[in-house]
Design a protein around this motif. Structure first.
Motif, PDB file in Angstrom:
ATOM      1  N   THR A   1     -56.576  58.024  -0.513  1.00  0.00           N
ATOM      2  CA  THR A   1     -55.411  58.371   0.301  1.00  0.00           C
ATOM      3  C   THR A   1     -55.128  59.875   0.192  1.00  0.00           C
ATOM      4  OG1 THR A   1     -54.449  56.185  -0.033  1.00  0.00           O
ATOM      5  CG2 THR A   1     -52.960  57.943   0.678  1.00  0.00           C
TER       6      THR A   1
ATOM      7  N   ALA B   1     -54.856  62.590   3.262  1.00  0.00           N
ATOM      8  CA  ALA B   1     -53.735  63.507   3.464  1.00  0.00           C
ATOM      9  C   ALA B   1     -54.226  64.945   3.554  1.00  0.00           C
ATOM     10  CB  ALA B   1     -52.735  63.348   2.322  1.00  0.00           C
TER      11      ALA B   1
ATOM     12  N   ASP C   1     -55.699  65.488   6.910  1.00  0.00           N
ATOM     13  CA  ASP C   1     -54.682  65.517   7.968  1.00  0.00           C
ATOM     14  C   ASP C   1     -53.935  66.849   8.010  1.00  0.00           C
ATOM     15  OD1 ASP C   1     -55.257  63.004   8.877  1.00  0.00           O
ATOM     16  OD2 ASP C   1     -53.414  62.055   8.157  1.00  0.00           O
TER      17      ASP C   1
ATOM     18  N   THR D   1     -49.278  59.209   0.125  1.00  0.00           N
ATOM     19  CA  THR D   1     -49.164  58.183   1.173  1.00  0.00           C
ATOM     20  C   THR D   1     -48.203  58.641   2.270  1.00  0.00           C
ATOM     21  OG1 THR D   1     -49.625  56.402  -0.406  1.00  0.00           O
ATOM     22  CG2 THR D   1     -48.505  55.785   1.638  1.00  0.00           C
ATOM     23  N   SER D   2     -47.108  59.264   1.887  1.00  0.00           N
ATOM     24  CA  SER D   2     -46.120  59.715   2.876  1.00  0.00           C
ATOM     25  C   SER D   2     -46.665  60.802   3.789  1.00  0.00           C
ATOM     26  CB  SER D   2     -44.860  60.229   2.158  1.00  0.00           C
ATOM     27  OG  SER D   2     -45.077  61.523   1.593  1.00  0.00           O
TER      28      SER D   2
ATOM     29  N   VAL E   1     -49.724  61.014   5.045  1.00  0.00           N
ATOM     30  CA  VAL E   1     -50.668  60.523   6.055  1.00  0.00           C
ATOM     31  C   VAL E   1     -49.898  60.216   7.328  1.00  0.00           C
ATOM     32  CG1 VAL E   1     -52.294  58.691   6.640  1.00  0.00           C
ATOM     33  CG2 VAL E   1     -52.229  59.606   4.302  1.00  0.00           C
ATOM     34  N   ARG E   2     -50.442  60.654   8.456  1.00  0.00           N
ATOM     35  CA  ARG E   2     -49.764  60.500   9.725  1.00  0.00           C
ATOM     36  C   ARG E   2     -50.359  59.368  10.557  1.00  0.00           C
ATOM     37  NH1 ARG E   2     -46.353  62.901   7.310  1.00  0.00           N
ATOM     38  NH2 ARG E   2     -45.797  65.099   7.593  1.00  0.00           N
ATOM     39  N   SER E   3     -49.532  58.786  11.407  1.00  0.00           N
ATOM     40  CA  SER E   3     -50.054  57.875  12.428  1.00  0.00           C
ATOM     41  C   SER E   3     -50.830  58.707  13.443  1.00  0.00           C
ATOM     42  CB  SER E   3     -48.911  57.138  13.131  1.00  0.00           C
ATOM     43  OG  SER E   3     -48.139  56.397  12.209  1.00  0.00           O
TER      44      SER E   3
ATOM     45  N   THR F   1     -51.270  53.045  13.049  1.00  0.00           N
ATOM     46  CA  THR F   1     -50.197  53.342  12.110  1.00  0.00           C
ATOM     47  C   THR F   1     -50.755  54.043  10.885  1.00  0.00           C
ATOM     48  OG1 THR F   1     -50.449  51.251  10.938  1.00  0.00           O
ATOM     49  CG2 THR F   1     -48.969  51.265  12.862  1.00  0.00           C
ATOM     50  N   ARG F   2     -49.823  54.552  10.060  1.00  0.00           N
ATOM     51  CA  ARG F   2     -50.245  55.212   8.823  1.00  0.00           C
ATOM     52  C   ARG F   2     -51.107  54.282   7.974  1.00  0.00           C
ATOM     53  NH1 ARG F   2     -45.463  57.620   5.904  1.00  0.00           N
ATOM     54  NH2 ARG F   2     -44.751  55.457   5.912  1.00  0.00           N
TER      55      ARG F   2
ATOM     56  N   ARG G   1     -54.604  53.603   9.359  1.00  0.00           N
ATOM     57  CA  ARG G   1     -55.532  54.725   9.126  1.00  0.00           C
ATOM     58  C   ARG G   1     -55.999  54.741   7.664  1.00  0.00           C
ATOM     59  NH1 ARG G   1     -53.969  59.973   9.748  1.00  0.00           N
ATOM     60  NH2 ARG G   1     -56.175  60.444  10.013  1.00  0.00           N
TER      61      ARG G   1
ATOM     62  N   ASP H   1     -46.086  50.818   2.529  1.00  0.00           N
ATOM     63  CA  ASP H   1     -47.486  51.229   2.762  1.00  0.00           C
ATOM     64  C   ASP H   1     -48.222  51.474   1.445  1.00  0.00           C
ATOM     65  OD1 ASP H   1     -47.228  51.005   5.471  1.00  0.00           O
ATOM     66  OD2 ASP H   1     -46.954  53.150   5.834  1.00  0.00           O
TER      67      ASP H   1
END
Length: 604
Positions: free
Chosen positions: A70, A74, A77, A121-122, A124-126, A131-132, A135, A188
């Motif tokens: 994860t 991130a 992203d 985790t927060s 990571v974007r949709s 969705t987050r 992905r 999530d």
């Protein structure tokens, strides 16, 4: 034939299975009923080959092993700078569920502890209609090379009992590390920890990190090299929490453990290791997972200090001797045997360093040879460094070959493996050149599958293959002009630099040719036996001998001297033409064999 790596893994699996320390994780009730005897080991190389032993297909939840993947997503992203602003890269020295937030900013120490993992985790974007969490799951699946799923029972149990993680998330929100409602992030995060994997999945995921972010099974690039570099760096310093220093010292590979019983370790450029065993130690790591990693690192020399270079296959080329013969001119009976049985002798050329990855590729090739292969030539001339694990595994491979009725032959001009085989039951044939090794194998095959006509101990000059095109009358005329020569063992027949002295026909015994090597040590080229010729090639080298020719044991020769040849050309030009036609045809046969060998080498 079983690989010695497989044998080794079976052995340590049996030994480490006797460890009964630790208990499965019980904070999440749905995880408490797992069988503590479950134990699997998987090694996946960067070219996608997997060794597995034990419970490698048993599903369990990934838990904290999800964190580096994860974190990598991130980074991909948002980029390093944006992620660093939210989560640091410093080892905390604390256990996985400690707060470890920077005073004033609330920034978590790293992405491997729970606070940092929630933050990752927060981030990571949709995207693309996903969705987050979708992905995140797709990323894990791409790393594993198959579609993964969530264990809904574990997820619900996490939601019900994960109070500390929920508290951490709200504390992060108070520092604006989490920029929105923590509840979706918490869900999530619990869901990502509840993804089901097997030990085999984890080894492929680890191997994908080892392979610079590219899955070795699917070939898909899941993560860029920049992100992989950062992920592995943080894993090395923080992946094993408050045990990270001991781990890096004793194991020396970036790693991550999970309370579900999984452990991964990554040796960049070479291999991914995964172990599954539920009983945990005081640090929240699998007892058998730690023991297995320490044992493998020590025995297989996987510590990053020892195995620092990029691992690649050590195999440069592999071919059988039908396409790369020795070039020795043999009679028709012997040539028929070699055409039929030459595939039973196989050459494996190695290059680079024989560290773990190179050794593994070599052992795999040797262990997977067809049952019809009886002779294996291992060419080590382009090998640079040979690790201790390589010597041990090669010795085991040789024992396995012998047990299967096969023979290992070495091309080892430097003698670097001499110590490996000093105590074996019989000498391992070792040669300085490929030609000499192939010639030895040809003689072995001829001896096994032919008769006395194929490798005669004594011949008449008329039976020498080089003179086979001549008529009986021409042969008699030439024989009448030849001289008889006899030599004792190690007598020098010809020396480097001597002018053309004629054509020599071997009637009995053996002749050895050699040249000075780059270090001054003599390098053996060929061994010639009854029926073979030498000497005529000096005509193509400014009439100068380029090799030293010695007798091996007692030798009888017929020699058509340079003076005799000159007299034939003057007194009987037709016979001289027939002689040169026969020698030219013989030379062409040798050139043809050389060109065939070259073509095979280029193709491979």
């Amino acid at each position: 034939m079983e690989s010695p790596i497989e044998s080794y893994l079976k052995r340590i699996h049996q030994e480490i299975a006797e460890l009964k320390d630790g208990k499965p994780y019980s904070t999440i009730p749905a995880m408490a009923n797992v069988d503590p005897d479950n134990f699997g080991i998987c090694l996946t190389t960067v070219d996608g080959y997997t060794y597995e032993i034990g419970d490698t297909r048993q599903e369990f939840t990934i838990q904290s092993i999800s964190k580096p993947f994860t974190y990598g997503l991130a980074l991909a992203d948002l980029g390093v700078e944006a992620v660093d602003a939210k989560v640091d890269v410093e080892p905390s020295g604390d256990s996985f569920n400690e707060i470890s937030l920077a005073p004033g900013t609330g920034r978590p120490a790293n992405a491997m502890i729970n606070a940092g993992a929630l933050t990752a985790t927060s981030l990571v974007r949709s995207a693309g209609g996903n969705t987050r969490f979708k992905r995140i799951l797709n990323t894990y699946s791409a790393f594993a090379g198959r579609q993964l799923n969530v264990d809904e029972e574990i997820f619900e149990s996490e939601l019900e009992h994960g109070h500390r993680n929920r508290a951490l998330a709200y504390l992060l929100r108070s520092f604006n590390i989490l920029e929105s409602d923590p509840a979706p992030v918490i869900r999530d995060y619990f869901r990502q920890c509840s993804v089901q994997v097997t030990c085999l999945d984890l080894s492929v995921m680890a191997a994908s990190l080892a392979n610079a972010g590219r899955n070795p099974l699917t070939g898909k690039e899941v993560l860029g090299i920049g992100e992989v570099e950062r992920v592995l760096s943080v894993m090395a310093t923080s992946g094993m929490y408050d045990d990270a220093g001991s781990w890096l010292s004793n194991v020396g590979m970036p790693a991550k453990s999970g309370v579900g019983g999984g452990t991964i370790a990554v040796l960049p450029g070479q291999v991914g290791l995964a172990v599954y065993s539920p009983p945990l130690d005081a640090h929240g790591s699998s007892v058998r997972g730690v023991a297995t990693a320490e044992r493998l690192s020590n025995d297989m020399e996987l510590h990053f200090v020892r195995a620092a270079r990029t691992g690649r296959s050590a195999i440069r080329s592999t071919y059988d001797i039908t396409g790369a013969p020795s070039g020795i001119r043999r009679n028709d009976e012997a040539m028929d045997i070699l055409r039929e049985h030459g595939h039973r002798a196989r050459v494996i050329e190695l290059n680079g360093d024989l560290l773990f990855a190179g050794t593994e590729s070599m052992v795999r090739e040797l262990s997977s040879l067809g049952e019809d292969v009886a002779l294996v030539i291992l060419d080590l001339r382009r090998v640079d460094e040979v690790a201790g694990v390589s010597l041990r595994l090669l010795a085991e491979v040789r024992e396995n070959l012998v047990a299967a009725g096969r023979e290992l032959v070495l091309i080892d001009a430097d003698g670097s493996l001499a110590e490996t085989f000093k105590d074996v039951d019989r000498e391992v044939p070792t040669f300085d050149t490929r030609t000499a090794a192939v010639e030895w194998c040809e003689n072995e095959l001829i001896g096994r599958y032919g008769d006395e006509l194929c490798l005669p101990a004594e011949v008449e000059v008329a039976d020498c293959p080089a003179l086979s095109p001549l008529s009986a009358g021409d042969m008699d005329a030439l024989a009448g002009r030849m001289e008889d020569r006899a030599y004792a063992d190690r007598d020098v027949v010809r020396r480097v630099g001597q002018r053309f002295g004629g054509v020599f026909f071997i009637l009995s015994g053996r002749i050895e040719t050699s040249v000075p090597g780059p270090t001054g040590r003599r390098v053996k080229l060929t061994t010639l036996s009854a029926g073979m010729t030498f000497g005529e090639l000096a005509l193509g080298s400014s009439d100068r001998q380029e090799t030293t020719v010695k007798a091996v044991g007692k030798v009888r020769l017929k020699v058509l001297t340079a003076e005799a040849i000159a007299n034939i050309e003057e007194e009987d030009p037709r016979l001289g033409v027939e002689l040169w036609k026969a020698l030219t045809r013989d030379a062409y046969t040798r050139v043809d064999l050389y060109l065939r060998e070259t073509a095979v080498r280029i193709r491979d």
